[in-house]
Scaffold this motif. Sequence first.
Motif, PDB file in Angstrom:
ATOM      1  N   ASP A 126      34.852  34.953  34.638  1.00 23.27           N
ATOM      2  CA  ASP A 126      35.351  35.487  35.898  1.00 23.27           C
ATOM      3  C   ASP A 126      35.225  37.001  35.861  1.00 23.27           C
ATOM      4  O   ASP A 126      35.578  37.642  34.866  1.00 23.27           O
ATOM      5  N   VAL A 127      34.738  37.552  36.958  1.00 20.90           N
ATOM      6  CA  VAL A 127      34.607  39.002  37.067  1.00 20.90           C
ATOM      7  C   VAL A 127      36.006  39.618  37.095  1.00 20.90           C
ATOM      8  O   VAL A 127      36.911  39.112  37.762  1.00 20.90           O
ATOM      9  N   GLN A 128      36.171  40.681  36.352  1.00 20.22           N
ATOM     10  CA  GLN A 128      37.451  41.380  36.311  1.00 20.22           C
ATOM     11  C   GLN A 128      37.603  42.210  37.591  1.00 20.22           C
ATOM     12  O   GLN A 128      36.752  43.023  37.904  1.00 20.22           O
ATOM     13  N   LYS A 129      38.679  41.973  38.309  1.00 20.32           N
ATOM     14  CA  LYS A 129      38.918  42.734  39.537  1.00 20.32           C
ATOM     15  C   LYS A 129      40.334  43.306  39.472  1.00 20.32           C
ATOM     16  O   LYS A 129      41.164  43.067  40.332  1.00 20.32           O
ATOM     17  N   TRP A 179      39.104  48.079  44.238  1.00 23.58           N
ATOM     18  CA  TRP A 179      38.678  48.842  45.414  1.00 23.58           C
ATOM     19  C   TRP A 179      37.219  49.269  45.394  1.00 23.58           C
ATOM     20  O   TRP A 179      36.650  49.554  46.439  1.00 23.58           O
ATOM     21  N   ILE A 180      36.655  49.368  44.223  1.00 22.98           N
ATOM     22  CA  ILE A 180      35.279  49.853  44.099  1.00 22.98           C
ATOM     23  C   ILE A 180      34.582  49.075  42.980  1.00 22.98           C
ATOM     24  O   ILE A 180      35.205  48.772  41.959  1.00 22.98           O
ATOM     25  N   ARG A 181      33.321  48.757  43.180  1.00 18.07           N
ATOM     26  CA  ARG A 181      32.610  47.908  42.213  1.00 18.07           C
ATOM     27  C   ARG A 181      32.336  48.598  40.889  1.00 18.07           C
ATOM     28  O   ARG A 181      32.387  47.975  39.845  1.00 18.07           O
ATOM     29  N   GLU A 240      31.527  35.456  44.661  1.00 18.46           N
ATOM     30  CA  GLU A 240      32.806  34.986  45.209  1.00 18.46           C
ATOM     31  C   GLU A 240      33.832  36.107  45.269  1.00 18.46           C
ATOM     32  O   GLU A 240      34.612  36.196  46.210  1.00 18.46           O
ATOM     33  N   VAL A 241      33.840  36.942  44.258  1.00 12.57           N
ATOM     34  CA  VAL A 241      34.848  38.006  44.154  1.00 12.57           C
ATOM     35  C   VAL A 241      34.507  39.178  45.076  1.00 12.57           C
ATOM     36  O   VAL A 241      35.386  39.753  45.713  1.00 12.57           O
TER      37      VAL A 241
END
Length: 175
Positions: free
Chosen positions: A108-111, A117-119, A173-174
């Motif tokens: 899973d991508v860490q968000k 707020w920014i990639r 998805e994220v």
Amino acid sequence: MSRLFLFVFMIVVIQRLVELVVANRNEKWIRSNGAVEIGASHYKWMVLMHTAFFVSLLFEVLVFERPLSPFWGVLLGIFLLMQVLRVWCLSSLGKFWNTKILILPGADVQKKGPYRWIRHPNYVIVTTELIVLPLLFSAYFTAGLFLLLNIWMLSVRIPAEERALRELTNYNEVF
């Protein structure tokens, strides 16, 4: 002024060396969990660019006896803010943070943290540092040259990273 420059310079170099130790530790962990490296062909150029930045900064400030900027207070404030944000980025990614593009397939991508707020907040921070640190000591050649080199590097690195994240993680998805 050269003492102040050397003090700041050494602190930043030490900070980067500590980050490389952390990156190495994280690399061992993520590779042991099946990570794939993307962009290895450009990584050596990125390392060379960042090393050359420090050499250029040291050379320009000391050889040409560059003075402290009249706007040193603002520039120092921005630089210190970038250090706080840098630590926030690294701590938000935890073991996933690295100087290389190492992707754990299916992860899973860490968000968290600034990544909400920014990639790519770390790239914004590094770009800001590559401008602000030389300007702090009136090293205009270094600031301009490495701004251009960094733009070129990021024009290669970010698309490679984005593509890998889209293909190997839940990035679509994220984001």
